[in-house]
Enzyme design. Structure first.
Site, short mmCIF file in Angstrom:
data_model
loop_
_atom_site.label_atom_id
_atom_site.label_comp_id
_atom_site.label_asym_id
_atom_site.label_seq_id
_atom_site.Cartn_x
_atom_site.Cartn_y
_atom_site.Cartn_z
N ALA A 10 9.42 16.27 8.69
CA ALA A 10 10.20 15.61 9.73
C ALA A 10 10.42 14.12 9.47
O ALA A 10 11.26 13.49 10.08
CB ALA A 10 9.49 15.78 11.08
N GLY A 11 9.64 13.57 8.53
CA GLY A 11 9.68 12.13 8.30
C GLY A 11 11.02 11.65 7.75
O GLY A 11 11.80 12.42 7.18
N ARG A 15 11.76 4.48 2.70
CA ARG A 15 11.72 3.78 1.41
C ARG A 15 12.60 4.41 0.34
O ARG A 15 12.80 3.85 -0.72
CB ARG A 15 10.27 3.67 0.92
CG ARG A 15 9.51 2.57 1.63
CD ARG A 15 8.06 2.58 1.24
NE ARG A 15 7.33 3.64 1.92
CZ ARG A 15 6.13 4.08 1.54
NH1 ARG A 15 5.54 3.57 0.48
NH2 ARG A 15 5.53 5.03 2.23
N THR A 79 0.91 13.72 12.14
CA THR A 79 0.84 15.01 11.44
C THR A 79 0.24 16.11 12.33
O THR A 79 0.64 17.27 12.24
CB THR A 79 0.01 14.88 10.15
OG1 THR A 79 -1.23 14.21 10.46
CG2 THR A 79 0.74 14.05 9.11
#
Ligand code: UD1
Ligand code: CA
Length: 454
Positions: A10-11, A15, A79
């Site tokens: 889901a992140g 970066r 998490t």
């Protein structure tokens, strides 16, 4: 054992600096999440739950399949929260295995032994001893070496930070405990997140055994947070492929200059020169030689064939003992029968080239059947397209097509027929006949060249 697998994806992957969700960035031509799914599938789970959030639509669209349950995590609260989102979809599992969508090199064997060691009654952790564990959760053990907890970097004391055993994040939860543990998590920590890692201390407090296993190498559990790490994973993957091919009997001019982006099946005594790219499903049989700078996509190259430098093959079947290139372009639907020869600057598409037939120089042969032993002269073009429809050209066995012929399809050149160089052939040519379809040469005697006027 009923196994459910949860993959966290889901992140955002800030970066990466990318419009593409992180887990869709490819390693060896396949999204990182695709690798995680392959590994998950190899364990034969009942269901794979993929937790998505950032770029959810794109991720789902790219990798949707029947065995996947997509779970939405609108806000990334940690998490533990992420795994909890999948729980309502998991009933009576013996074990829930947690994987990460951005960790593509994990080996099936590593995962299987983690899963088997943990079984349905223990908590299984995959940990790794690292030179530099910074950023990772630390595995906290008691004096007897028993695991007590995982402490995140940001919550760790100076002493805890000295621990070099890091948490990979990959974990096997006993199905009968998972819900109770995950629903009991708090976010009272440095990042105000619900940490999955907190289940370790819960397990210990309830005397649930903790089983620890380790991967063969650190690379297996490495994730990619930026493009530098992505490149490291790519090279690591490629080096694994090269090692495998050499083990199976392939000589590589330089193992660091071969790229495999798919599934390659090889015979023995194959030679692959530098800077070759193999993509999709590629089969290469015994004694094949591949010259430098070739790209071979979804193709089969049968025994004894030689593919010379700078050739590009896609969706092609090269029969035994063929000779291709240099600078050949074989497009989808090309099929070369045994001993056929395709030379430089020849493009083929949907072309069936018969045994021993030759197309040696500067030609386009598309939507065509070329008979056994036919010779296609330099510069021959099959005019297969009228701007709207495509038509077929048939060239019979042993036909000889003179250089620079234009064969306007639909047209058939009979067996043993010849076309004169420079012909534009619009009508069928009977077997054994000669077709001359060009204007007759006229010579003007004593021709006076123009002279410069002022
Ligand atoms: C996590 C572990 C840490 C471990 C490290 C390994 C926790 C609390 N920490 O830390 O012990 O050493 O991984 O890389 O578990 N994700 C979601 N939803 C969320 C949060 C995360 O899907 O709400 C996904 C992320 O996209 C990412 C993965 O979970 O793929 C890990 O999340 P991240 O926040 O990077 O965890 P770390 O801080 O690295
Ligand atoms: Ca991380």
């Amino acid at each position: 054992m009923i196994l459910d697998i949860v993959i966290l994806a889901a992140g955002q992957g800030t970066r990466m600096r990318s419009a593409l969700p992180k887990v869709l960035h490819p390693v060896a031509g396949k999204p990182m999440l695709g690798h995680a799914l392959d590994t998950a599938r190899a364990l034969g789970p009942r269901k794979i739950h993929v937790v998505i959030g950032h770029g959810a639509d794109k991720v789902r669209e790219c990798l949707d399949a029947d065995d996947i349950n997509w779970v939405m995590q609108a806000e990334q609260l940690g998490t533990g929260h992420a795994v909890a989102q999948a729980l309502p979809h998991i009933q009576n599992a013996d074990q829930i295995l947690v994987l990460y969508g951005d960790v593509p090199l994990l080996r099936v064997d590593t995962l299987r032994s983690l899963s088997q060691q943990a079984g349905s009654q223990a908590l299984g952790l995959l940990t790794v001893n690292m030179q530099d564990p910074s950023g990772y959760g630390r595995i906290i053990r008691d004096a007897a070496g028993r695991v007590q907890a995982i402490v995140e970097q940001k919550d760790a004391s100076t002493e805890q930070l000295r621990v070099t055993e890091g948490n990979t994040g990959i974990m096997a939860l006993p199905g009968n405990q998972a819900a109770q543990w995950l629903n009991g998590l708090s976010n009272d920590n440095a990042q105000s997140e619900y940490y999955l890692t907190d289940v370790v201390a819960l397990a210990v407090s309830q005397s649930v055994p903790v089983e620890v296993s380790q991967p063969a190498s650190e690379l297996e559990v490495m994730g990619a947070n930026n493009r530098q790490q992505l490149a490291v994973l790519e090279r690591a993957w490629q080096s694994i492929q090269s090692l495998r091919l050499m083990t199976e009997g392939v000589t590589l001019a330089d193992p660091e200059r071969l790229d495999v982006r798919g599934e390659v099946t090889v015979g023995r005594d194959i030679f692959v020169d530098i800077n070759v790219v193999l993509e999709g499903r590629v089969v290469i049989e015994d004694n094949v030689q591949i010259g430098p700078h070739c790209v071979i996509i979804n193709s089969v190259v049968r025994a004894g064939s030689v593919i010379k430098a700078f050739s590009h093959l896609e969706g092609t079947e090269v029969g035994e003992d063929c000779d291709v290139g240099p600078y050949a372009r074989l497009r989808p639907g090309t099929r070369l029968q045994r001993g056929a020869k395709i030379g430089n600057f020849v493009e083929t598409k949907k072309a069936d080239v018969g045994e021993g037939a030759k197309i040696n120089h500067l030609s386009y042969v598309g939507d065509a059947f070329v008979g056994k032993g036919a010779n296609i002269g330099a510069g021959t073009i099959t005019c297969n397209y009228d701007g709207v429809n495509k038509f077929v050209t048939r060239i019979g066995e042993g036909a000889f097509i003179g250089s620079n012929s234009a064969l306007v399809a639909p047209v058939e050149i009979g067996a043993g027929a010849t076309t004169a160089a420079g012909s534009t052939v619009t009508q069928d040519v009977p077997a054994q006949a000669l077709a001359v379809a060009r204007s007759r040469q006229r010579n003007i005697e004593k021709w006076k060249r123009p002279i410069k006027t002022s």
